[in-house]
Design a protein around this motif. Sequence first.
Motif, short mmCIF file in Angstrom:
data_model
loop_
_atom_site.label_atom_id
_atom_site.label_comp_id
_atom_site.label_asym_id
_atom_site.label_seq_id
_atom_site.Cartn_x
_atom_site.Cartn_y
_atom_site.Cartn_z
N VAL A 1 0.50 8.69 -2.46
CA VAL A 1 -0.16 7.43 -1.56
C VAL A 1 -0.06 7.18 -0.57
O VAL A 1 0.44 6.88 0.11
CB VAL A 1 0.14 6.25 -2.70
N GLU A 2 -1.37 6.70 -0.07
CA GLU A 2 -1.23 6.34 1.47
C GLU A 2 -1.57 4.57 1.13
O GLU A 2 -2.61 4.42 0.66
CB GLU A 2 -2.32 7.45 2.14
N PHE A 3 -1.06 3.71 2.28
CA PHE A 3 -0.70 2.65 2.99
C PHE A 3 -1.36 2.12 4.19
O PHE A 3 -0.99 2.33 5.17
CB PHE A 3 0.43 1.78 2.46
N LYS A 4 -2.51 1.57 4.17
CA LYS A 4 -2.80 0.78 5.44
C LYS A 4 -2.88 -0.71 5.44
O LYS A 4 -3.66 -0.61 4.18
CB LYS A 4 -4.59 1.57 5.42
N SER A 5 -3.34 -0.89 6.57
CA SER A 5 -3.86 -2.77 6.69
C SER A 5 -3.92 -2.50 7.74
O SER A 5 -3.74 -2.22 8.99
CB SER A 5 -2.75 -3.27 6.51
N THR A 6 -4.94 -3.78 8.14
CA THR A 6 -5.76 -4.51 9.22
C THR A 6 -4.74 -5.80 9.69
O THR A 6 -5.90 -6.75 8.43
CB THR A 6 -6.83 -4.15 9.08
N PRO A 7 -4.09 -6.29 10.02
CA PRO A 7 -3.97 -5.42 11.42
C PRO A 7 -2.75 -4.38 11.06
O PRO A 7 -2.10 -4.53 9.85
CB PRO A 7 -2.97 -6.09 12.32
N GLU A 8 -2.31 -3.20 11.78
CA GLU A 8 -1.54 -2.25 10.96
C GLU A 8 -0.26 -2.94 12.12
O GLU A 8 0.68 -3.97 12.17
CB GLU A 8 -1.45 -1.26 12.31
N GLY A 9 1.04 -2.35 10.65
CA GLY A 9 2.29 -2.90 11.17
C GLY A 9 2.92 -3.94 10.21
O GLY A 9 3.78 -4.17 10.85
N ALA A 10 2.20 -3.89 8.87
CA ALA A 10 2.32 -4.67 7.86
C ALA A 10 4.06 -4.48 7.06
O ALA A 10 3.79 -3.06 7.03
CB ALA A 10 1.12 -5.39 7.02
N ASP A 11 4.75 -5.21 6.49
CA ASP A 11 5.32 -4.60 5.46
C ASP A 11 4.93 -4.26 4.08
O ASP A 11 4.43 -5.48 3.73
CB ASP A 11 6.70 -5.15 5.48
N MET A 12 5.07 -3.20 3.77
CA MET A 12 4.55 -2.70 2.38
C MET A 12 6.10 -2.27 1.37
O MET A 12 6.36 -1.64 1.46
CB MET A 12 3.67 -2.02 2.66
N LYS A 13 5.96 -3.17 -0.01
CA LYS A 13 6.87 -3.46 -0.76
C LYS A 13 6.18 -3.16 -2.04
O LYS A 13 5.28 -4.03 -2.96
CB LYS A 13 7.66 -4.65 -1.32
N THR A 14 6.70 -2.38 -3.52
CA THR A 14 5.77 -2.00 -4.20
C THR A 14 6.68 -2.17 -4.97
O THR A 14 7.80 -2.88 -5.03
CB THR A 14 5.87 -0.39 -4.97
N SER A 15 6.27 -2.53 -6.67
CA SER A 15 6.59 -3.37 -7.30
C SER A 15 7.55 -2.31 -8.02
O SER A 15 8.70 -2.68 -8.92
CB SER A 15 6.21 -3.82 -9.05
N GLU A 16 8.28 -1.49 -7.45
CA GLU A 16 8.91 0.06 -8.28
C GLU A 16 10.30 0.14 -7.37
O GLU A 16 11.44 1.00 -7.75
CB GLU A 16 8.07 1.78 -8.17
N GLY A 17 10.17 -0.58 -6.35
CA GLY A 17 11.34 -0.78 -5.44
C GLY A 17 11.42 -0.13 -4.10
O GLY A 17 12.07 0.14 -3.35
#
Length: 169
Positions: free
Chosen positions: A31-47
């Motif tokens: 699974v690919e995770f993208k954000s605008t702006p880039e450089g965001a911290d992404m955390k899933t509920s699965e850890g």
Amino acid sequence: MNNFCRMGALALVTISLSACATVTRGTKQQVEFKSTPEGADMKTSEGFSCVTPCKIKLKRKTAFDAVFTKAGYESATVKVKSKFSGGGAAAGAGNILLGGVIGGVVDGSNGSLNSLMPNPVDVILAPVAEPTIAPATDAVAMDAPVVEPVTEAVPVAVPAADAAPAPAN
């Protein structure tokens, strides 16, 4: 020779249809995770976590929430669902037809028939709103009545020294 080609084609179709979804698709999906702006911290509920843009291989059968955070921006949450998909259906159908019930049960229980959606997971982060600062006021002065100073001149009668006395009534 014509029969030989037909038999080869039939064997190839049989082999491809009998391959179960667990073998052809696997129980995990990238699974690919993208954000605008880039450089965001992404955390899933699965850890799982990463910094965008990034890719993580996750179990197909488990839905989860992806939370994106970045200083100066509002956080955003995306629900990623595990759904029965067309690719999984084709592999599962071939397995049941030629591979038997056991393969169908395995594919149905391990998530290999599913896909995680949306993919890619793409968010636009909104900047944090600037706090509105009210002008400093004196609360007591705001409740008090407004008194304006008198600025008009009040005429005063002054008798002249060589003026005749006023007649009496």
